[in-house]
Design a protein around this motif. Structure first.
Motif, PDB file in Angstrom:
ATOM      1  N   THR A  82       1.016  -1.463  -0.217  1.00 43.14           N
ATOM      2  CA  THR A  82      -0.102  -0.134   0.308  1.00 43.14           C
ATOM      3  C   THR A  82       0.830   0.875  -0.219  1.00 43.14           C
ATOM      4  OG1 THR A  82      -1.592  -0.927   0.972  1.00 43.14           O
ATOM      5  CG2 THR A  82      -1.679   1.231   1.636  1.00 43.14           C
ATOM      6  N   ILE A 122      -5.381  -1.199  -3.687  1.00 38.14           N
ATOM      7  CA  ILE A 122      -6.012  -1.586  -3.041  1.00 38.14           C
ATOM      8  C   ILE A 122      -7.062  -2.060  -3.346  1.00 38.14           C
ATOM      9  CG2 ILE A 122      -4.686  -0.677  -1.538  1.00 38.14           C
ATOM     10  CD1 ILE A 122      -6.765   0.722  -0.909  1.00 38.14           C
ATOM     11  N   LYS A 193      -5.935  -0.298   5.862  1.00 35.74           N
ATOM     12  CA  LYS A 193      -4.569  -1.821   4.493  1.00 35.74           C
ATOM     13  C   LYS A 193      -4.086  -0.919   5.454  1.00 35.74           C
ATOM     14  CE  LYS A 193      -5.257  -4.164   1.295  1.00 35.74           C
ATOM     15  NZ  LYS A 193      -5.613  -5.579   1.297  1.00 35.74           N
ATOM     16  N   ASP A 196      -3.074  -3.188   8.568  1.00 40.14           N
ATOM     17  CA  ASP A 196      -2.885  -4.489   8.217  1.00 40.14           C
ATOM     18  C   ASP A 196      -1.433  -4.859   7.778  1.00 40.14           C
ATOM     19  OD1 ASP A 196      -6.069  -4.361   9.503  1.00 40.14           O
ATOM     20  OD2 ASP A 196      -6.077  -4.206   7.481  1.00 40.14           O
ATOM     21  N   GLU A 197      -1.393  -3.508   7.089  1.00 40.77           N
ATOM     22  CA  GLU A 197      -0.047  -4.808   6.608  1.00 40.77           C
ATOM     23  C   GLU A 197       1.379  -4.170   7.147  1.00 40.77           C
ATOM     24  OE1 GLU A 197       0.153  -3.350   1.493  1.00 40.77           O
ATOM     25  OE2 GLU A 197      -1.981  -4.363   1.850  1.00 40.77           O
TER      26      GLU A 197
END
Length: 384
Positions: A82, A122, A193, A196-197
């Motif tokens: 991302t 994404i 996102k 989360d990454e």
């Protein structure tokens, strides 16, 4: 009969009666060695005849207005997908930021295993009734036209994605200080996102279609945030770790592959130490044309490269990322693949047999007469 006698007198290879032959051990050894040499040279020449040869020619490159395909496959083990964007800039003024078409990103865990593969960005989940430009929510059968939150440049401009909002703010030169308030970014889960990454890596591969002029393309962590006007203090706490630009180039080429091409950056890698900064590759691209033995033609390129790392401590402070600066050579290389003719092959065989036979004869004569001379001197008592 008179004509036959005249032809007989023209014989360049007069025959000697076998009674006058004198065979020696040294002559036998020389004959065996010379036969082996002839056989090896015959095999070598036959292989050269069976396999094609490549002729190289250099000409001035006069082509204009062409496009160039840059094929790449690069792994960033410590950079989430991302936060990774691809941008291109050339000297003609053509610029493309955060390119997503023809590019695939693969999320990697800390062991390098693929978690997810996706095309471009994404992606946006489908959420009912997004915020409209007029301030209300999307009604049934109503066309979607998202608000740009004051950054519109015209009355009919719509911002239907987080990227379009960020682009509108970038053009205005505004800072996006409250990204959580942007409905499009919230719907697409952009900032969630990123959370989360955290701790992941990314493999990015695909191709770029650029003009055949000098320029650069680069892979930058967080570049899209800077372009959108988001300040550093608005990013997540782990952003500094995401600026680790350690990378491995699995594949990098300019144009189509052709036989014998060597891409010097394939399987190259660089591991970032304690400092952050900009890693630069300076590439000289050489236009190349390959003519195959069966008549097919391949327009491609070769390249050479030098590398340099700019530490973040220098001024002006460089944006972190991996930058590929490319320029074109004015010389074009033409490779032509062709087979040798049968006449050339036969000429080489005659040269091999005749040459080895002649040299062997000289060596044999030298050994024979040398041995006879030594033998005579021994008989006269000069050697004991």
């Amino acid at each position: 009969m008179e004509i036959l006698n005249k032809l007989k007198n023209l014989d360049a290879y007069p025959k000697i009666n076998e009674d006058f032959y004198s065979r020696t051990f040294s002559g036998g050894v020389i004959t065996v060695v010379s036969s082996i040499i002839i056989l090896l040279l015959f095999i070598s020449e036959t292989r050269l005849f069976l396999y094609s040869a490549t002729e190289t020619k250099l000409i001035v490159d006069t082509s204009r207005g062409e496009r160039l395909h840059v094929n790449f496959d690069i792994t960033f083990p410590s950079l989430p997908c991302t936060l990774l964007s691809v941008d291109t800039v050339d000297i003609s003024g053509e610029q493309h930021y955060d390119i997503r078409h023809d590019i695939t990103k693969k999320r990697l865990d800390h062991l390098g295993n693929v978690i997810e593969s996706r095309q471009g960005g994404i992606g946006a989940p489908k959420i009912d009734r997004p915020l409209q430009k007029h301030g209300g929510r999307l009604d049934h059968n109503e066309a979607y036209c998202g608000t740009c939150y004051g950054a519109e440049t015209s009355d009919d401009q719509c911002c239907n994605s987080c990227e379009e909002v960020r682009e509108a703010y970038r053009k205005k030169g505004w800072a996006l200080t409250n990204p959580d308030m942007i409905d499009q970014c919230t719907r697409e889960g952009f900032f969630q996102k990123i959370k989360d990454e955290e701790g992941e890596g990314c493999n990015i591969h695909g191709f770029l279609d650029v003009s055949k002029v000098a320029g650069n393309f680069h892979f930058s962590p967080g570049k899209s945030f800077h372009q959108s006007g988001i300040h550093a203090h608005d990013l997540l706490a782990f952003q500094t770790e995401s600026y680790n630009i350690s990378h491995r180039i699995n594949k990098l080429s300019f144009g189509k592959e052709f036989p014998g091409v060597v891409n010097p950056l394939d399987r190259a890698q660089w591991k970032q130490g304690g400092s952050f900064g900009m890693y630069q590759y300076f590439i000289k691209v050489v236009p190349t044309i390959y003519h195959g033995i069966r008549g097919h033609k391949i327009n491609s390129n070769q390249f050479s490269v030098t590398e340099h790392f700019r530490d973040e401590s220098v001024y002006p402070r460089p944006l972190p990322g991996v930058y590929f600066f490319y320029d074109f050579s004015p010389i074009k290389v033409i490779f032509t693949e062709e087979n040798r003719s049968i006449l050339h092959f036969l000429t080489q065989l005659c040269a091999i047999i005749g040459g080895v036979f002649t040299v062997s004869g000289i060596i044999d004569a030298f050994v024979y007469h040398g041995a006879r001379t030594i033998k005579k001197k021994r008989e006269l008592g000069k050697y004991r």
